[in-house]
Enzyme design. Structure first.
Site, mmCIF file in Angstrom:
data_model
loop_
_atom_site.group_PDB
_atom_site.id
_atom_site.type_symbol
_atom_site.label_atom_id
_atom_site.label_comp_id
_atom_site.label_asym_id
_atom_site.label_seq_id
_atom_site.Cartn_x
_atom_site.Cartn_y
_atom_site.Cartn_z
ATOM 1 N N CYS A 2 0.835 -0.831 0.148
ATOM 2 C CA CYS A 2 -0.003 -0.143 -0.098
ATOM 3 C C CYS A 2 1.069 1.739 0.351
ATOM 4 C CB CYS A 2 -0.553 0.712 1.220
ATOM 5 S SG CYS A 2 -2.183 -1.505 1.010
ATOM 6 N N ARG A 30 3.790 -0.452 -5.013
ATOM 7 C CA ARG A 30 3.933 -0.582 -3.545
ATOM 8 C C ARG A 30 2.375 -1.431 -3.431
ATOM 9 N NH1 ARG A 30 6.840 1.860 0.169
ATOM 10 N NH2 ARG A 30 6.410 1.111 1.439
ATOM 11 N N TRP A 78 -2.555 -2.715 -1.787
ATOM 12 C CA TRP A 78 -2.575 -4.440 -2.179
ATOM 13 C C TRP A 78 -3.461 -4.939 -1.122
ATOM 14 C CZ3 TRP A 78 -0.901 -8.099 0.956
ATOM 15 C CH2 TRP A 78 -0.065 -9.477 0.137
ATOM 16 N N ASN A 104 -2.154 1.606 6.250
ATOM 17 C CA ASN A 104 -1.148 0.338 6.013
ATOM 18 C C ASN A 104 -0.902 -1.000 6.361
ATOM 19 O OD1 ASN A 104 0.772 -1.060 4.185
ATOM 20 N ND2 ASN A 104 2.672 0.358 4.555
ATOM 21 N N GLY A 105 -0.988 -2.395 6.268
ATOM 22 C CA GLY A 105 -0.497 -2.433 7.438
ATOM 23 C C GLY A 105 -1.836 -3.829 8.110
ATOM 24 N N GLU A 487 17.337 -16.561 -9.730
ATOM 25 C CA GLU A 487 16.472 -15.551 -10.043
ATOM 26 C C GLU A 487 16.598 -15.672 -11.063
ATOM 27 O OE1 GLU A 487 16.625 -13.302 -7.941
ATOM 28 O OE2 GLU A 487 16.350 -11.368 -9.462
ATOM 29 N N LYS A 491 12.486 -14.450 -11.656
ATOM 30 C CA LYS A 491 12.116 -13.514 -12.891
ATOM 31 C C LYS A 491 11.371 -14.017 -14.111
ATOM 32 C CE LYS A 491 13.243 -10.284 -10.720
ATOM 33 N NZ LYS A 491 13.427 -10.361 -9.565
ATOM 34 N N GLU A 494 7.124 -14.254 -12.155
ATOM 35 C CA GLU A 494 6.702 -13.248 -11.156
ATOM 36 C C GLU A 494 6.333 -11.857 -12.687
ATOM 37 O OE1 GLU A 494 9.356 -10.966 -8.389
ATOM 38 O OE2 GLU A 494 10.600 -10.719 -9.378
ATOM 39 N N HIS A 510 19.007 -36.546 -8.702
ATOM 40 C CA HIS A 510 17.834 -37.162 -7.366
ATOM 41 C C HIS A 510 16.531 -36.488 -7.546
ATOM 42 C CE1 HIS A 510 21.851 -37.705 -5.958
ATOM 43 N NE2 HIS A 510 22.510 -36.386 -5.947
ATOM 44 N N LYS A 613 5.771 -4.249 -4.323
ATOM 45 C CA LYS A 613 7.026 -3.862 -4.383
ATOM 46 C C LYS A 613 7.671 -4.145 -3.216
ATOM 47 C CE LYS A 613 11.158 -2.633 -6.532
ATOM 48 N NZ LYS A 613 11.563 -3.664 -6.948
HETATM 49 O O1 M6R Z 1 12.387 -5.090 -0.482
HETATM 50 P P1 M6R Z 1 13.203 -6.309 -0.022
HETATM 51 O O2 M6R Z 1 14.342 -6.611 -0.980
HETATM 52 O O3 M6R Z 1 13.541 -6.353 1.554
HETATM 53 O O4 M6R Z 1 12.216 -7.409 -0.835
HETATM 54 C C1 M6R Z 1 12.559 -8.820 -1.462
HETATM 55 C C2 M6R Z 1 11.238 -9.593 -1.885
HETATM 56 O O5 M6R Z 1 10.219 -9.168 -1.789
HETATM 57 C C3 M6R Z 1 11.808 -8.906 -3.041
HETATM 58 O O6 M6R Z 1 13.388 -9.124 -3.506
HETATM 59 C C4 M6R Z 1 10.856 -9.569 -3.904
HETATM 60 O O7 M6R Z 1 11.032 -11.366 -4.438
HETATM 61 C C5 M6R Z 1 10.873 -9.486 -5.412
HETATM 62 N N1 M6R Z 1 9.499 -9.099 -6.349
HETATM 63 C C6 M6R Z 1 11.800 -10.036 -6.426
HETATM 64 O O8 M6R Z 1 12.127 -9.537 -8.143
#
Ligand code: M6R
Length: 618
Positions: A2, A30, A78, A104-105, A487, A491, A494, A510, A613
């Site tokens: 949020c 956010r 969010w 927010n929260g 990673e 990517k 997501e 395995h 984010k």
């Molecule tokens: O703000 P942060 O680096 O603590 O966030 C951690 C994860 O939420 C963040 O890296 C998330 O996995 C991203 N969507 C990756 O692209």
């Protein structure tokens, strides 16, 4: 999660709404399930809110403009409690429309409070936890006669994490905020002031900001800012200057923020290295304000982080263990917190986070400090909760990262942890000065090498275009190539909503090798043949294993590694780089691939579905 913005200025005008709408466009990363605004003018409160992205709210405001006002509050959501609908969008107004709040929260005791309010005859208009705060605030405002006191009284009753902003219908010159655990910063203007869930909310207007602490209430008017604790005692604040400006958070001619941020990566690494070595080539990390004797006595490092930041931690493990000979554990922050980990005063916890507001990581830090460990935050956002609550903050200088999927922050995090590892090695005398200098010289070459990979993006984009109907992609790597594979898979998941898995190449036999069938695309990150030959040859064997079963092998390899040619359908070359530093170049083709494939599928690259984010809930 949020995004929140509050604004107060001297005169009634269109400016408050314009400031808030511009801020929401910056804060959308956010959360983007719904958006809403409330303004306070002559006629009391006027608000608008809509499910969907910000353009839905813009449409609503075009159809039904709000009155001019001197203060305004905005929210981009969010969803947690209650689906992403118009009625669950913020702001929430009290039944008598005397106050409006955004939040927010998560209010953990909302069910009890809801029952209490219902018993008093309050009718609820939404399914959110937030709405209880609006009704409680209206009641307290009636009883106490001013909004800051009312907010303190409400904040004392709330459990969970929250940032709340509130305005009252009869006071157009005041916005009041409260924070517990969720983020809130103050922007200091001239004849106007701001509140934001991060500095992006007001960076177009001021770079002067105030950090707020835990359990504080802030009141802004056009000419004043006052901060107290929840009991009403004045609270200390710290002013800081934001070291980037609004131009850093625009697309700058790129189609998406993610494209731009991939292209920002050479600068992100360069800026993170900048100013951290003496002319004699010694590392100097001024921010690491932890006694040297303590750092010398560290017998274990635990990296806590989530998502991409955790993968940066995996890379750090290989480097720090190799350079410092200190055992390094990497733990997802949400698992660390709840498994009774073994932490002592000799444990150094390294918390990695782009936003500095990830709740899981914040809780892990708190837990580690309670056990007596020192915490170093590797963090990108100045003034963030993680920076403030850690014993020391080693900033990454990636600049603002707007796309929800992390790219440049990842490279900056890896870079900062290399610096941390080398610094510990220097301090503990476990590497010779010229060895450290050698690695630092190699690090200085990395921005140019990353640029070289970006310059050859055409090939990988063309492949992504051809593969847009692919249903599943696997990623393999060994050693530091393993977190790169993880990673690459994250990517793709997501951004392109494609099933993707990253594996340690040696693990395949395995079990996961059963997934391989004819035509299955498999990306393989191949280590340098100039490094540890064994590693290189083992990965070549792994490629053969999947290829023999029909996989389509897409290989990221070091330029000049002719041995890979006979094992790969396609090779994406990266510059020659020492093994431990190779993730900084090897991950770039995978980022570009995911970004381009999502684009080819017509998806929203910057705001993928269901994500936010900054993950400020547990
Ligand atoms: O703000 P942060 O680096 O603590 O966030 C951690 C994860 O939420 C963040 O890296 C998330 O996995 C991203 N969507 C990756 O692209």
């Amino acid at each position: 999660m949020c995004g929140i913005i509050g604004y107060v200025g001297a005169e009634a005008s269109d400016r408050p709404l314009a400031v808030v709408m511009e801020a929401l466009s910056r804060l959308q990363y956010r959360g983007y399930d719904s958006a809403g605004v409330v303004v306070v003018g002559e006629a009391g409160l006027a608000h608008a809110k809509k499910a969907g992205k910000l353009d839905a709210l813009e449409g609503e405001l075009a159809a039904r403009p709000l009155q001019t006002a001197s203060c305004a509050v905005g929210h981009t959501r969010w969803a947690t409690h209650g689906g992403p609908t118009d009625r669950n969008a913020h702001p929430h107004l009290s039944q008598d429309e005397s106050v409006a709040v955004v939040h927010n929260g998560i209010l953990e005791n909302h069910a009890t409070l809801r029952q209490e309010l219902r018993a008093e005859g309050v009718e609820f208009a939404s399914e959110t936890d937030t709405e209880v705060a609006a009704h409680l605030l209206a009641r307290a405002y009636r009883d106490l006669g001013n909004l800051p006191d009312a907010m303190r009284a409400v904040a004392r009753r709330l459990e969970g994490a929250f940032t709340l902003l509130a305005v009252a219908a009869d006071n157009p010159k005041e916005v009041v905020g409260a924070r517990r655990t969720s983020p809130l910063v103050v922007g200091l203007g001239q004849g106007e002031n701001f509140l934001g869930s991060d500095v992006a909310a007001f960076i177009a207007h001021t770079n002067r900001a105030l950090e707020l602490g835990q359990d504080q209430v802030v009141t802004i008017t056009p000419t004043s800012v006052s901060v107290t604790d929840f009991a009403g005692n004045p609270a200390p604040t710290r002013e800081f200057t934001v070291d980037w400006d609004a131009s850093a958070a625009v697309k700058g001619g790129f189609a998406t923020f993610m494209d731009k941020e991939i292209h920002d990566q050479p600068d992100a690494v360069r800026d993170t290295l900048l100013g951290r070595t003496t002319p004699q080539g010694r590392l100097q990390l001024d921010e690491l304000r932890i006694e040297e004797s303590l750092l010398r006595s560290v017998d274990k490092i635990i990296v806590v982080a989530c998502g991409t930041a955790a993968y940066a931690g995996h890379v750090a493990k290989y480097a720090i263990e190799h350079w410092c000979r200190i055992p390094v554990e990497v733990e997802l922050a949400h698992e660390f917190r709840y498994r009774d980990p073994i932490v002592t005063v000799k444990t150094l916890v390294v918390a990695i986070s782009q936003s500095g507001e990830t709740m899981d990581t914040i809780q892990a830090i708190r837990h580690a400090r309670e056990q007596g460990a020192k915490v170093v935050a590797v963090v990108n956002t100045m003034g963030s909760t993680i920076a403030r609550e850690s014993d020391a903050a080693l900033y990454t200088h990636a600049g603002p990262e707007v796309a929800v999927a992390s790219t440049k922050a990842f490279l900056a995090q890896i870079t900062a942890t290399y610096l941390l590892g080398l610094y510990l090695a220097q301090l503990r005398g476990v590497m010779f000065a010229d060895e450290i200098r050698g690695v630092l010289e190699e690090l200085d070459l990395m921005p140019a090498k990353i640029q070289e990979v970006i310059n050859s993006e055409g090939e990988i984009r063309a492949l992504a275009e051809r593969m847009k109907d692919t249903r599943s992609v696997l990623f393999l790597g060994r050693h530091v190539g393993f977190p790169v594979a993880l990673e690459g898979a994250l990517k793709l998941k997501e951004l392109a909503y494609i099933h993707a898995e990253g594996f340690a190449a040696g693990e395949l036999k395995h079990g996961p090798i059963a997934l391989i069938e004819d035509g299955q695309p498999v990306f393989v990150v191949v280590p340098s043949p100039r490094g540890r030959d064994v590693l290189h040859d083992k990965v070549l064997s792994n490629i053969q294993e999947v290829r023999a079963r029909g996989a389509l092998t897409l290989v990221v390899a070091e330029r000049g590694d002719r041995a890979v040619l006979e094992h790969a359908e396609r090779v994406f070359w990266v510059p020659q780089t020492p093994t431990l530093l190779a993730p900084l170049v090897a991950v770039v083709p995978l980022q570009i691939f995911a970004c381009a494939l999502a684009g080819a599928k017509g998806l929203d690259v910057d705001q993928p579905r269901n994500l936010a984010k900054s993950v400020t809930v547990e």
